[in-house]
Structures are given as C-alpha cells and as structure tokens.
Scaffold this motif. Structure first.
Motif, mmCIF file in Angstrom:
data_model
loop_
_atom_site.group_PDB
_atom_site.id
_atom_site.type_symbol
_atom_site.label_atom_id
_atom_site.label_comp_id
_atom_site.label_asym_id
_atom_site.label_seq_id
_atom_site.Cartn_x
_atom_site.Cartn_y
_atom_site.Cartn_z
ATOM 1 N N MET A 16 85.190 -25.236 57.739
ATOM 2 C CA MET A 16 84.499 -24.105 58.364
ATOM 3 C C MET A 16 85.172 -23.747 59.697
ATOM 4 O O MET A 16 85.402 -22.577 59.987
ATOM 5 N N LEU A 17 85.514 -24.758 60.452
ATOM 6 C CA LEU A 17 86.163 -24.500 61.742
ATOM 7 C C LEU A 17 87.541 -23.888 61.550
ATOM 8 O O LEU A 17 87.961 -23.033 62.321
ATOM 9 N N GLN A 18 88.221 -24.326 60.499
ATOM 10 C CA GLN A 18 89.574 -23.811 60.274
ATOM 11 C C GLN A 18 89.562 -22.339 59.865
ATOM 12 O O GLN A 18 90.556 -21.662 59.986
ATOM 13 N N LYS A 19 88.401 -21.877 59.388
ATOM 14 C CA LYS A 19 88.303 -20.476 58.993
ATOM 15 C C LYS A 19 87.942 -19.575 60.167
ATOM 16 O O LYS A 19 87.913 -18.354 60.035
ATOM 17 N N ALA A 29 91.889 -19.053 64.812
ATOM 18 C CA ALA A 29 91.527 -19.771 66.031
ATOM 19 C C ALA A 29 92.136 -21.168 66.047
ATOM 20 O O ALA A 29 92.252 -21.807 65.010
ATOM 21 N N ARG A 30 92.535 -21.596 67.206
ATOM 22 C CA ARG A 30 93.067 -22.945 67.390
ATOM 23 C C ARG A 30 92.183 -23.774 68.313
ATOM 24 O O ARG A 30 92.313 -24.972 68.376
ATOM 25 N N ASP A 37 80.184 -23.836 68.066
ATOM 26 C CA ASP A 37 81.086 -23.612 66.947
ATOM 27 C C ASP A 37 81.415 -22.137 66.748
ATOM 28 O O ASP A 37 82.378 -21.793 66.089
ATOM 29 N N ASN A 38 80.590 -21.266 67.302
ATOM 30 C CA ASN A 38 80.803 -19.830 67.075
ATOM 31 C C ASN A 38 81.876 -19.222 67.959
ATOM 32 O O ASN A 38 82.424 -18.181 67.634
ATOM 33 N N LEU A 39 82.110 -19.832 69.094
ATOM 34 C CA LEU A 39 83.079 -19.261 70.019
ATOM 35 C C LEU A 39 84.423 -19.938 69.838
ATOM 36 O O LEU A 39 84.633 -21.063 70.256
ATOM 37 N N ALA A 40 85.327 -19.215 69.193
ATOM 38 C CA ALA A 40 86.642 -19.763 68.928
ATOM 39 C C ALA A 40 87.714 -18.796 69.427
ATOM 40 O O ALA A 40 87.512 -17.590 69.455
ATOM 41 N N TYR A 41 88.821 -19.360 69.792
ATOM 42 C CA TYR A 41 89.907 -18.552 70.369
ATOM 43 C C TYR A 41 91.241 -19.020 69.816
ATOM 44 O O TYR A 41 91.430 -20.200 69.549
ATOM 45 N N CYS A 42 92.179 -18.104 69.731
ATOM 46 C CA CYS A 42 93.546 -18.506 69.458
ATOM 47 C C CYS A 42 94.121 -19.043 70.765
ATOM 48 O O CYS A 42 93.506 -18.907 71.823
ATOM 49 N N LYS A 43 95.277 -19.634 70.716
ATOM 50 C CA LYS A 43 95.803 -20.278 71.912
ATOM 51 C C LYS A 43 96.019 -19.316 73.076
ATOM 52 O O LYS A 43 95.560 -19.577 74.182
ATOM 53 N N TYR A 55 87.448 -27.041 78.817
ATOM 54 C CA TYR A 55 86.182 -26.602 78.246
ATOM 55 C C TYR A 55 86.293 -26.466 76.731
ATOM 56 O O TYR A 55 85.320 -26.243 76.042
ATOM 57 N N LEU A 56 87.486 -26.539 76.236
ATOM 58 C CA LEU A 56 87.725 -26.238 74.829
ATOM 59 C C LEU A 56 88.074 -27.489 74.037
ATOM 60 O O LEU A 56 88.541 -28.486 74.581
ATOM 61 N N GLU A 57 87.826 -27.386 72.771
ATOM 62 C CA GLU A 57 88.154 -28.444 71.840
ATOM 63 C C GLU A 57 89.196 -27.895 70.909
ATOM 64 O O GLU A 57 89.105 -26.745 70.483
ATOM 65 N N LYS A 58 90.168 -28.717 70.564
ATOM 66 C CA LYS A 58 91.174 -28.281 69.620
ATOM 67 C C LYS A 58 90.584 -28.312 68.217
ATOM 68 O O LYS A 58 89.902 -29.275 67.867
ATOM 69 N N ILE A 59 90.820 -27.297 67.446
ATOM 70 C CA ILE A 59 90.342 -27.299 66.068
ATOM 71 C C ILE A 59 91.316 -28.121 65.234
ATOM 72 O O ILE A 59 92.519 -27.872 65.252
ATOM 73 N N PRO A 60 90.796 -29.134 64.530
ATOM 74 C CA PRO A 60 91.708 -29.990 63.749
ATOM 75 C C PRO A 60 92.374 -29.207 62.618
ATOM 76 O O PRO A 60 91.742 -28.363 61.985
#
Ligand SMILES: [Zn+2]
Length: 61
Positions: A16-19, A29-30, A37-43, A55-60
């Motif tokens: 789900m996170l990878q999508k 998003a990376r 979980d809703n707020l995702a950003y590319c690098k 403040y951010l977590e890397k998406i595996p």
C-alpha cells in the motif's frame, strides 16, 4: 498461524505504501510523514517541503 497473518498484513501495508504518490507532483512517493500514511512525497518534494528529512520515513522498496 498468527505470525503468518501478521506477515501478510505487513506485506499489505508495504504494498500500500509503495503505491503512494507524491501529494505535490504525483510522482511515485519515496518518503512519508511519520505516523501519517496519507502524506507521501517524492524525494525532491520531500526535500523542498521538509528541510530536514527527520520528520519523514523512507518508504521500503
Ligand atoms: Zn513530488
């Protein structure tokens, strides 16, 4: 059995996170905001929006 269910759930969450797409430019998003979980950003957008990526977590991947 329970650990298998947990494993499946973990994989589902990962998938789900990878999508997730970047909320700014819709690129894949990376990074995501910790706890959200809703707020995702590319690098590039993550670096632009958050000067410090702590403040951010890397998406595996
Ligand atoms: Zn972006």
């Amino acid at each position: 059995m329970k650990s298998l269910i947990n494993k499946v759930k973990k994989e589902e969450k990962k998938a789900m996170l990878q999508k997730r797409k970047c909320v700014i430019c819709q690129a894949p998003a990376r990074f995501k905001v910790k706890g959200l979980d809703n707020l995702a950003y590319c690098k590039p957008c993550a670096q632009e929006a958050f000067r410090y990526l702590s403040y951010l977590e890397k998406i595996p991947t």
